[in-house]
Scaffold this motif. Sequence first.
Motif: not given
Length: 214
Positions: A5-19
Amino acid sequence: MITVFGEGRGFRVIWLLEEMGLAYRLRPVDLLAGVEKDAEFLAINPGGFIPAIRDGDVTIVESIAIMEYLMARYGPTSLAPDPHDPAFPMYQQFLHLGEAGLAMGAYFVGGARNFAPEAERNNWSACQARRMFETRLRLVTRQLARSPFLAGEEFTAADISVTYALELARRFGGVALGEAERAYMARSSGRKAYERAMETCKGRRAWLAAAADQ
């Protein structure tokens, strides 16, 4: 499937999930429209801040806590060194410094710079936040003189944490970073997983493009 839920600091989470190669979906949260209108999100996080995730019956907030949860739940992963690995202490330090010491200070510096009345942009609290950022940045600078990444020779989740914070400071807080920090950010953001995360996070991509034009 994991829902972010949400971008902002959520980008960290998305990046980790992609890694990590984990399946997920991004559920946008419009903070500007007002989260009081978003009942689904408030059921996940009544505090109304992002990011948050839902993973089956699990809901959790705070970007660093989410990252630690995902690596523990779906690891092991090289993004999180083993506690007996010599790289672990620096990994642990910078994973948390990226938020508590860097992003938090940059957030308040940027808020004053971009939203406060002109007479308040350099008030006591804004200056304190900038000093907080600058003193913590010294740790990053020293470590980058020793190794290409913050835990050593290999990229880890600590680099996701800190790279996000440095980008926030530069784009939102107007902080001028040194050559070592800029070269480090280029190394981290040159990863394929970062590029895929940027493709997902359209709001962040637009924000960075707009900031570059200023």
